[in-house]
Design an enzyme around this catalytic site. Structure first.
Site, mmCIF file in Angstrom:
data_model
loop_
_atom_site.group_PDB
_atom_site.id
_atom_site.type_symbol
_atom_site.label_atom_id
_atom_site.label_comp_id
_atom_site.label_asym_id
_atom_site.label_seq_id
_atom_site.Cartn_x
_atom_site.Cartn_y
_atom_site.Cartn_z
ATOM 1 N N ARG A 13 0.439 -1.184 -0.732
ATOM 2 C CA ARG A 13 -0.259 -0.252 0.212
ATOM 3 C C ARG A 13 0.670 1.028 0.120
ATOM 4 O O ARG A 13 0.336 2.741 -1.095
ATOM 5 C CB ARG A 13 -1.089 0.289 0.822
ATOM 6 C CG ARG A 13 -2.009 -1.012 1.210
ATOM 7 C CD ARG A 13 -3.201 -1.268 0.139
ATOM 8 N NE ARG A 13 -3.488 -2.435 0.357
ATOM 9 C CZ ARG A 13 -3.599 -3.534 -0.252
ATOM 10 N NH1 ARG A 13 -2.962 -3.720 -0.349
ATOM 11 N NH2 ARG A 13 -4.772 -4.396 -0.035
ATOM 12 N N LYS A 85 11.793 1.882 30.494
ATOM 13 C CA LYS A 85 10.993 1.948 28.703
ATOM 14 C C LYS A 85 11.084 1.860 27.183
ATOM 15 O O LYS A 85 10.368 1.538 26.541
ATOM 16 C CB LYS A 85 10.276 3.958 28.370
ATOM 17 C CG LYS A 85 9.736 4.017 29.726
ATOM 18 C CD LYS A 85 8.735 5.420 30.027
ATOM 19 C CE LYS A 85 7.941 5.362 31.264
ATOM 20 N NZ LYS A 85 7.969 7.493 30.633
ATOM 21 N N ASP A 132 10.961 14.772 27.247
ATOM 22 C CA ASP A 132 9.212 15.803 27.644
ATOM 23 C C ASP A 132 9.787 16.882 28.482
ATOM 24 O O ASP A 132 9.097 17.356 29.248
ATOM 25 C CB ASP A 132 8.824 14.406 28.444
ATOM 26 C CG ASP A 132 9.289 13.832 29.626
ATOM 27 O OD1 ASP A 132 10.275 14.254 29.501
ATOM 28 O OD2 ASP A 132 9.819 12.715 30.568
ATOM 29 N N CYS A 176 16.719 27.550 14.235
ATOM 30 C CA CYS A 176 16.627 25.960 14.945
ATOM 31 C C CYS A 176 15.716 26.453 15.897
ATOM 32 O O CYS A 176 15.163 27.601 16.671
ATOM 33 C CB CYS A 176 17.772 25.708 15.683
ATOM 34 S SG CYS A 176 18.597 26.357 16.935
ATOM 35 N N CYS A 179 16.574 28.967 19.213
ATOM 36 C CA CYS A 179 16.037 29.779 18.087
ATOM 37 C C CYS A 179 14.883 30.747 18.125
ATOM 38 O O CYS A 179 14.729 31.744 18.875
ATOM 39 C CB CYS A 179 16.432 30.194 16.282
ATOM 40 S SG CYS A 179 17.971 29.887 15.599
ATOM 41 N N CYS A 191 3.440 17.955 30.871
ATOM 42 C CA CYS A 191 2.201 17.373 30.564
ATOM 43 C C CYS A 191 1.910 16.478 31.983
ATOM 44 O O CYS A 191 1.235 17.043 32.664
ATOM 45 C CB CYS A 191 1.465 15.790 29.656
ATOM 46 S SG CYS A 191 2.822 15.012 30.373
ATOM 47 N N CYS A 265 21.811 33.701 17.709
ATOM 48 C CA CYS A 265 21.319 32.122 18.370
ATOM 49 C C CYS A 265 22.926 31.683 19.056
ATOM 50 O O CYS A 265 23.065 31.463 18.412
ATOM 51 C CB CYS A 265 20.510 30.938 17.167
ATOM 52 S SG CYS A 265 20.571 29.957 17.820
#
Length: 270
Positions: A13, A85, A132, A176, A179, A191, A265
């Site tokens: 596919r 993990k 995270d 980047c 920046c 979160c 930067c």
């Protein structure tokens, strides 16, 4: 490296897509993707890339599985609580996707251990930032610039998501991550502090995987296919790189802007 008959059937596919084709699928089979962070984003992005036929994936994460991870990190179950993990994800992905070789590094990425990862014998086709926290994102961006690896970075918290891609060798006038967020800037939203829904993380992870596949196949497939395809192909990595996408999950709105380069930067201006 020609595809086997079994692979041709499995990925048929994708091969039907004019922008992928058999040659594009061969490119995926020879690609090596580095994923930093195997939480909500890394779980789904790794699964999509392995399922699409990417030949090798390296997962890096020192975190262990907690019960609060389960609504977003769908590779894990209650039997995996307390395990690393990266290790668990690698084991489950290898069982499901035999064409993909999975490496797991069971530690956090640091400046000190990065030379071992980014060595002369280890060439990555793409780097995914699925971390995270702000400091790790800054380090990943720094390493991507230093080692000239295309970076695809995603994040999700509350009902807000963000996706960006960086390769200043291919798009030198774009910025980047540093920046966008200088290192002295305070970025506290995550979160862990403001919460998030599983499908919100899944939306960003799916888009991150989609952008990654587009970038991988567009590296070489365009020149080859233009010999037999008269019209231009839709995939254009110059249109994807250096773009900032923001998603409002409450209003279901995507916004896009060019990631402007900061001439001052500290990471990419040199």
């Amino acid at each position: 490296m020609a595809l086997s008959d079994q692979a041709f059937i499995q990925y048929s596919r994708q091969i039907l897509l004019a922008d992928v084709g058999e040659h594009g699928q061969e490119i995926l089979s020879q690609s090596h993707v580095l994923i930093i962070g195997v939480g909500g984003l890394g779980n789904l992005a790794a699964q999509y890339l392995a399922a699409a036929g990417v030949g090798q994936i390296t997962l890096v994460d020192g975190d262990t599985i907690e019960r609060s991870n389960l609504p977003r990190q769908l590779l894990f179950s209650v039997e995996d609580l307390g395990s690393n993990k990266a290790h668990v994800a690698a084991e489950k992905l290898m069982q499901a996707y035999r064409d993909c070789h999975i490496n797991s590094l069971q530690h956090y990425l640091t400046l000190e251990n990065s030379p071992e990862l980014f060595n002369a014998h280890q060439q990555f086709s793409l780097l995914l930032d699925c971390s995270d926290n702000f400091s790790t994102r800054q380090l990943i961006n720094q390493l991507a610039i230093e080692h000239q690896v295309t970076l695809v970075s995603a994040s999700a918290a509350n009902f807000q998501g963000q996706l960006l891609s960086v390769n200043q060798q291919l798009c030198p006038d774009t910025g980047c991550y540093h920046c966008l967020y200088p290192s002295d800037m305070s970025v506290s939203q995550s979160c862990q502090t403001v919460g998030v829904l599983g499908p919100m993380v899944g939306t960003l992870a799916s888009m991150q995987a989609l952008m990654s596949l587009n970038l991988l196949v567009s590296q070489q497939v365009k020149a080859e296919q233009l010999k037999v395809v008269e019209q231009p192909l839709k995939i254009n990595r110059q249109q994807l790189l250096g773009q900032l996408y923001r998603f409002d999950g409450a209003a279901f709105i995507w916004r896009q802007a060019k990631l402007a380069r900061d001439p001052d930067c500290l990471v990419c201006s040199a």
